[in-house]
Design a protein around this motif. Structure first.
Motif, short mmCIF file in Angstrom:
data_model
loop_
_atom_site.label_atom_id
_atom_site.label_comp_id
_atom_site.label_asym_id
_atom_site.label_seq_id
_atom_site.Cartn_x
_atom_site.Cartn_y
_atom_site.Cartn_z
N LEU A 105 7.48 8.52 3.70
CA LEU A 105 8.44 8.15 4.74
C LEU A 105 7.72 7.44 5.88
O LEU A 105 6.66 7.90 6.33
CB LEU A 105 9.13 9.41 5.26
N VAL A 106 8.29 6.34 6.33
CA VAL A 106 7.82 5.67 7.54
C VAL A 106 9.04 5.32 8.39
O VAL A 106 10.14 5.10 7.86
CB VAL A 106 7.00 4.40 7.28
N ILE A 117 10.70 5.78 1.75
CA ILE A 117 11.85 5.81 2.66
C ILE A 117 11.46 5.06 3.92
O ILE A 117 10.41 5.33 4.51
CB ILE A 117 12.23 7.25 3.01
N ILE A 118 12.30 4.13 4.35
CA ILE A 118 12.07 3.37 5.58
C ILE A 118 13.25 3.61 6.50
O ILE A 118 14.40 3.36 6.14
CB ILE A 118 11.93 1.86 5.31
N PHE A 162 4.92 11.94 9.96
CA PHE A 162 4.97 10.67 9.25
C PHE A 162 4.74 9.55 10.26
O PHE A 162 5.00 9.71 11.46
CB PHE A 162 6.29 10.49 8.50
N PRO A 163 4.26 8.39 9.81
CA PRO A 163 3.90 7.32 10.75
C PRO A 163 5.08 6.54 11.26
O PRO A 163 6.10 6.38 10.59
CB PRO A 163 2.97 6.44 9.92
N ILE A 164 4.93 6.05 12.48
CA ILE A 164 5.86 5.09 13.08
C ILE A 164 5.12 3.76 13.18
O ILE A 164 4.02 3.69 13.72
CB ILE A 164 6.32 5.55 14.47
N ALA A 202 0.83 -1.21 0.00
CA ALA A 202 0.00 0.00 0.00
C ALA A 202 0.86 1.25 0.00
O ALA A 202 0.54 2.24 -0.67
CB ALA A 202 -0.93 0.00 1.21
N LEU A 203 1.96 1.22 0.74
CA LEU A 203 2.85 2.38 0.79
C LEU A 203 3.50 2.61 -0.57
O LEU A 203 3.60 3.75 -1.04
CB LEU A 203 3.91 2.17 1.86
#
Length: 224
Positions: A112-113, A79-80, A134-136, A71-72
């Protein structure tokens, strides 16, 4: 000031025992020993590299919503950033630097996650403490970190030190197995192929956010 300059300044004050840290030299020596041993082990050689395919994952965000790699990537390059947890000052400074650079990433069509073994409650704390937009994602038992080649187990003497410092990783992570990810940063293209990879077993060393821009421009040439 660059991210690494900020990290170096913090490390200098911390290891000098300046207030409010007041850390005994024996603690610093133990941390250095653990880092040196992890470097010498060659563990970082097993991490994903440019050209590898990123492993699929489904992880919970701080609100309990399940987020998948597919999905991302459907939105564009990703970016991870793998980090240790909200208790790590080096990680918090890195998250802040990534947040500051986020507009540059988004201009290139990237999202970005961050991924950490900590529980969603602690991820929410990370978001608040570092003013993140951005999510964690929570990675129980560091399973996704392991798939990326980043998971390692703390040696017993470091576990003893963490316990003496009241740094209770099993409570932070909801997992009794004392493991952490080596800090790692990846850019993954929409096809799932790794375009940028930086992993360092020395948690006090982090790449600059801008280091990823060339890979992002290659992933989204029209946005550049």
């Amino acid at each position: 000031m660059t991210l690494q300059a900020r990290l170096d300044a913090f490390k200098t004050d911390f290891e000098a025992g300046k207030p409010p840290y007041n850390v005994p030299h024996s603690v610093i020596e133990t941390m250095h020993r653990a880092t040196d041993e992890l470097i010498a082990s060659g563990a970082a050689r097993h991490a994903l590299k440019v050209g590898d395919t990123a492993p699929a994952f489904m992880l919970a965000d701080p609100e309990g919503r399940i987020v998948s790699l597919d999905a991302l990537l459907s939105k564009g390059p990703l970016i991870i950033s793998f980090y240790r947890g909200v208790w790590c000052p080096y990680c918090n400074m890195e998250l802040q630097a990534l947040q500051a650079a986020l507009p540059q990433f988004e201009e290139l069509g990237a999202s970005l996650v961050a991924i950490s073994p900590q529980t969603p409650v602690n991820s929410r704390k990370s978001v608040r403490q570092n003013n993140l937009s951005f999510p964690i994602l929570s990675d129980p038992r560091n399973d996704v970190a392991a798939a990326f080649g980043l998971r390692f187990r703390l040696p017993d003497y470091l576990v003893d030190l963490y316990q003496s410092l009241k740094n209770d990783l099993p409570a932070f992570n909801g997992d009794p197995g004392w493991t952490l990810p080596m800090p790692g940063r990846f850019v993954v293209g929409r096809d799932g192929v790794v375009l940028y990879a930086e992993v360092n077993p020395d948690y006090t060393r982090r790449p600059e956010p801008e280091d990823m821009l060339p890979a992002l421009r290659r992933a989204a040439p029209r946005a550049a």
